[in-house]
Write an enzyme that holds these catalytic residues in place. Structure first.
Site, short mmCIF file in Angstrom:
data_model
loop_
_atom_site.label_atom_id
_atom_site.label_comp_id
_atom_site.label_asym_id
_atom_site.label_seq_id
_atom_site.Cartn_x
_atom_site.Cartn_y
_atom_site.Cartn_z
N GLY A 95 2.61 2.19 10.66
CA GLY A 95 3.92 3.21 10.53
C GLY A 95 4.62 3.87 11.98
O GLY A 95 5.08 4.80 12.01
N GLU A 109 -5.08 -4.86 10.99
CA GLU A 109 -4.05 -3.88 11.26
C GLU A 109 -4.37 -3.07 12.36
O GLU A 109 -5.04 -2.14 12.45
CB GLU A 109 -4.26 -2.80 9.88
CG GLU A 109 -3.92 -3.55 8.58
CD GLU A 109 -3.35 -2.52 7.66
OE1 GLU A 109 -2.30 -2.91 7.02
OE2 GLU A 109 -3.95 -1.63 7.31
N SER A 114 3.81 -1.97 10.35
CA SER A 114 4.99 -2.18 10.52
C SER A 114 5.62 -3.34 10.22
O SER A 114 6.50 -3.78 10.89
CB SER A 114 5.37 -1.80 12.02
OG SER A 114 5.07 -0.47 12.27
N HIS A 169 -9.65 0.94 5.20
CA HIS A 169 -8.10 1.05 5.98
C HIS A 169 -8.20 2.18 7.24
O HIS A 169 -9.01 2.99 7.12
CB HIS A 169 -7.32 1.75 4.97
CG HIS A 169 -5.72 1.65 5.44
ND1 HIS A 169 -5.31 2.60 6.46
CD2 HIS A 169 -4.57 0.82 5.41
CE1 HIS A 169 -4.00 2.42 6.80
NE2 HIS A 169 -3.68 1.42 6.16
N ASN A 214 1.04 -1.06 0.00
CA ASN A 214 0.11 -0.06 0.04
C ASN A 214 0.93 1.28 -0.15
O ASN A 214 1.48 1.48 0.75
CB ASN A 214 -1.02 -0.10 1.15
CG ASN A 214 -1.89 1.31 1.51
OD1 ASN A 214 -1.84 1.96 0.48
ND2 ASN A 214 -2.32 1.29 2.61
N GLU A 248 -6.88 4.62 8.16
CA GLU A 248 -6.60 5.92 7.69
C GLU A 248 -7.71 6.49 7.05
O GLU A 248 -8.02 7.79 7.34
CB GLU A 248 -5.22 6.17 6.75
CG GLU A 248 -3.86 5.95 7.76
CD GLU A 248 -2.78 5.40 6.83
OE1 GLU A 248 -2.85 5.40 5.74
OE2 GLU A 248 -2.05 4.95 7.64
N LYS A 277 0.22 4.21 -0.20
CA LYS A 277 -0.45 5.41 0.13
C LYS A 277 -0.26 6.84 -0.56
O LYS A 277 -0.18 6.41 -1.79
CB LYS A 277 0.12 5.50 1.51
CG LYS A 277 -0.21 4.33 2.45
CD LYS A 277 0.12 4.58 4.14
CE LYS A 277 -0.37 3.22 4.76
NZ LYS A 277 0.00 3.37 6.09
P1 PGA Z 1 3.12 0.26 7.72
O1 PGA Z 1 1.74 0.52 7.14
O2 PGA Z 1 3.48 -0.90 7.08
O3 PGA Z 1 3.92 1.30 7.19
O4 PGA Z 1 2.87 0.12 9.08
C1 PGA Z 1 0.59 -0.60 7.10
C2 PGA Z 1 -0.37 0.01 6.41
O5 PGA Z 1 -1.09 1.08 6.71
O6 PGA Z 1 -1.26 -0.75 5.75
#
Ligand code: PGA
Length: 252
Positions: free
Chosen positions: A174, A168, A214, A98, A11, A100, A13
């Site tokens: 992140g 997640e 992560s 997601h 992803n 976010e 983003k």
């Molecule tokens: P990350 O994000 O690997 O940067 O923690 C995972 C995600 O949001 O799918």
């Protein structure tokens, strides 16, 4: 147990530009030859880079996906993209729900359910994201929160082989922090049980359960070897071709 294979999804983003999207996808295609056949690689670039990414992966087994879709097929929805539009750009997957988007765009389970249905309508395989906040984890409610999200967002009667669910934990995205192996195992087992209860044994058993939050080359092997972990949804580390490929190579 169903033969689910593995899905390693990147992803990206809201990162990169036309040049970096082309370079990243070409480098992933170039390095993908050593990856096991049971591992599917998926790239989810920003929508404006779908076309360039599609061109770079054309004729390979690397798949393309969207990061989100609107629930409607078309209409007066400024700035939105439909599942049909993604399918038309050669996408085979789309991420929905997601954290976010749940957080910054106030998207709840009912909307995620409608988006997942829109994905299926367009012939795409939805990846539904679920996960607890840090507060919910600390209160000991992670399994319950995730099962509740699944109940409200998984399309009724869906063919399990067309659906993936990504666990997640919001606090792990992140942040460089990951749950322990026991915590991942416990949530993934709870998700499997909830999905079997919802859809019946066979459909529930054939859904791929990804872990996200992560995931890096350094922790991928231990996460991907856990039972009920059928892949990873990778954010930050998917922006480096070598890191993304190392994660895919960690599947044994
Ligand atoms: P990350 O994000 O690997 O940067 O923690 C995972 C995600 O949001 O799918």
């Amino acid at each position: 147990m169903a033969d689910r294979g593995y899905l390693i999804a990147g992803n990206w983003k809201m990162n990169g530009n036309l040049e970096s999207a082309t370079e990243l996808s070409s480098a992933i295609v170039g390095g993908a030859s050593n990856i096991l056949e049971t591992v599917e690689l998926l790239l989810c670039p920003p929508a404006v880079h779908l076309q360039a990414t599609a061109a770079a992966i054309s004729g390979t087994n690397v798949r393309l996906g969207g990061q989100d879709c609107h629930e409607a097929e078309s209409g007066a929805f400024t700035g939105d993209i439909s599942a049909e539009m993604l399918a038309n750009m050669n996408c085979s997957y789309v991420i929905v729900g997601h954290s976010e988007r749940r957080d910054a765009h106030h998207e709840g389970d009912a909307l995620v359910w409608r988006k997942a249905n829109a994905a299926l309508r367009a012939g795409l395989a939805p990846i539904i994201c679920v996960g607890e906040t840090e507060q919910e984890r600390l209160s000991g409610n992670a399994e319950e929160v995730v099962a509740k999200q699944l109940k409200a967002s998984v399309p009724d009667g869906v063919d399990g082989s067309r659906l993936s669910v990504a666990y997640e934990p919001v606090w792990a995205i992140g942040s460089g922090r990951t749950p322990t192996e026991e915590e991942i195992l416990s949530v993934h087992s709870a998700m499997r049980k909830a999905l079997k209860d919802l859809l019946g044994h066979d459909a529930g058993d054939s859904i791929r359960l990804l872990y996200g939050g992560s995931v890096k080359p350094g922790n991928a092997a231990e996460i991907l070897m856990l039972s009920e972990v059928d892949g990873a949804l990778v954010g930050g580390a998917s922006l480096s071709a070598s890191d993304f490929l190392s994660i895919a190579l960690a599947v044994k």
